[in-house]
Design a protein around this motif. Structure first.
Motif, PDB file in Angstrom:
ATOM      1  N   CYS A 110      -0.504   0.047  -1.544  1.00 33.75           N
ATOM      2  CA  CYS A 110      -1.539  -0.782  -2.178  1.00 33.75           C
ATOM      3  C   CYS A 110      -1.508  -2.202  -1.617  1.00 33.75           C
ATOM      4  O   CYS A 110      -2.560  -2.808  -1.358  1.00 33.75           O
ATOM      5  N   ASN A 139      -6.066  -4.803  -6.423  1.00 32.84           N
ATOM      6  CA  ASN A 139      -6.201  -3.352  -6.388  1.00 32.84           C
ATOM      7  C   ASN A 139      -5.195  -2.761  -7.362  1.00 32.84           C
ATOM      8  O   ASN A 139      -4.302  -3.459  -7.857  1.00 32.84           O
ATOM      9  N   ASP A 165     -14.032  -6.114   0.941  1.00 31.36           N
ATOM     10  CA  ASP A 165     -13.214  -5.098   1.587  1.00 31.36           C
ATOM     11  C   ASP A 165     -14.124  -3.986   2.092  1.00 31.36           C
ATOM     12  O   ASP A 165     -14.694  -3.231   1.293  1.00 31.36           O
ATOM     13  N   CYS A 202     -10.150  -2.671  -2.472  1.00 33.34           N
ATOM     14  CA  CYS A 202      -9.776  -3.871  -3.213  1.00 33.34           C
ATOM     15  C   CYS A 202     -11.015  -4.463  -3.874  1.00 33.34           C
ATOM     16  O   CYS A 202     -12.125  -4.347  -3.351  1.00 33.34           O
ATOM     17  N   LEU A 262      -4.327  -4.621   0.254  1.00 31.77           N
ATOM     18  CA  LEU A 262      -4.674  -5.961  -0.216  1.00 31.77           C
ATOM     19  C   LEU A 262      -4.460  -7.002   0.877  1.00 31.77           C
ATOM     20  O   LEU A 262      -5.222  -7.970   0.994  1.00 31.77           O
TER      21      LEU A 262
END
Length: 247
Positions: free
Chosen positions: A136, A41, A21, A26, A140
């Motif tokens: 989040c 994450n 990432d 992540c 991801l």
């Protein structure tokens, strides 16, 4: 994807290749199965917010729960279910314990008016945790493919909350049977090591089942899309205040 709604939100995807990432939001870790990788994450903006709210503001719900012989969380679920999507225009930032992505983040209710009741705050809290979790998931999703979600943790016991997660994220939400699923997973890994299960897939087939499943509701999904946009804008606006509060 597995979504854990507990003290923290932890979102995990297992896949056959590592992923880097560039934004460093992540993590990639070696998974227990050969040739598999765990992408994840996490953030503390999760169900601990509800525990705090009940401890501080829900004496009535505690007394009612004691009278009925149920958990205070059940009473709160009923109040949330009786309140319309959007909590009467109230938005909640679930950052009581900070945020890994936003080091200065603080919690707060926004949009309060004199006619709002405690149930509006509860609904805003449920939705705010779902919105923060979706942020989040968006991070991801940049490095992993997500098709549907299995949800675990204390928050997974609430049918209204798990439906909100489905409507906010847009993914079908599967709720596994049982509690303390991390302990069950450890037992399954032990079973693999002694030959009780052939591999991880066999262990999942034999030792797990789905209690219920939520499909995102089209009308709710549309409403939440608009509110989610306002939620993210409000975080951007509030970040300037957070910076001043820590000085």
């Amino acid at each position: 994807m597995t979504m854990i709604i507990g003290t923290w939100t932890i979102n995990e995807v297992i896949q056959d290749r590592p992923a880097l990432d560039p934004m460093r939001l992540c993590q990639t870790r070696i998974y227990g199965a050969p040739g598999r990788w765990l992408l994840l994450n996490a953030d503390p903006s999760s169900a601990a917010n509800l525990e705090w709210f009940i401890d501080q503001f829900c004496d009535h719900e505690r007394l009612e729960a004691e009278r009925l012989g149920v958990s205070p969380y059940v009473i709160c679920d009923g109040e949330v279910e009786a309140t319309d999507i959007g909590a009467g225009g109230v938005i909640y930032h679930p950052f009581l314990y900070g945020s890994l992505d936003r080091p200065t983040a603080k919690a707060g209710f926004y949009g309060l008016a004199g006619w709002h009741e405690r149930r509006h705050l509860l609904r805003a809290l449920y939705e705010g945790v779902a919105f923060a979790t979706n942020m989040c998931i968006e991070n991801l999703r940049r490095v992993a493919e997500i098709k549907e979600v299995r949800i675990a943790g204390g928050g997974a016991r609430s049918r209204i909350w798990t439906q909100i997660f489905a409507d906010v994220t847009g993914y079908p939400i599967n709720v596994p049977d049982g509690i303390e699923l991390g302990a069950r997973g450890a037992a399954m890994c032990a079973g693999i090591s002694i030959g009780a299960y052939r591999d991880h897939r066999a262990a999942v087939r034999k030792a797990t089942s789905i209690s219920w499943r939520h499909i995102p509701k089209s009308e709710s999904k549309v409403k939440y899309s608009s509110i989610y946009s306002k939620f993210k804008d409000s975080i951007s606006d509030a970040s300037h205040i957070w910076e001043k509060l820590i000085k």
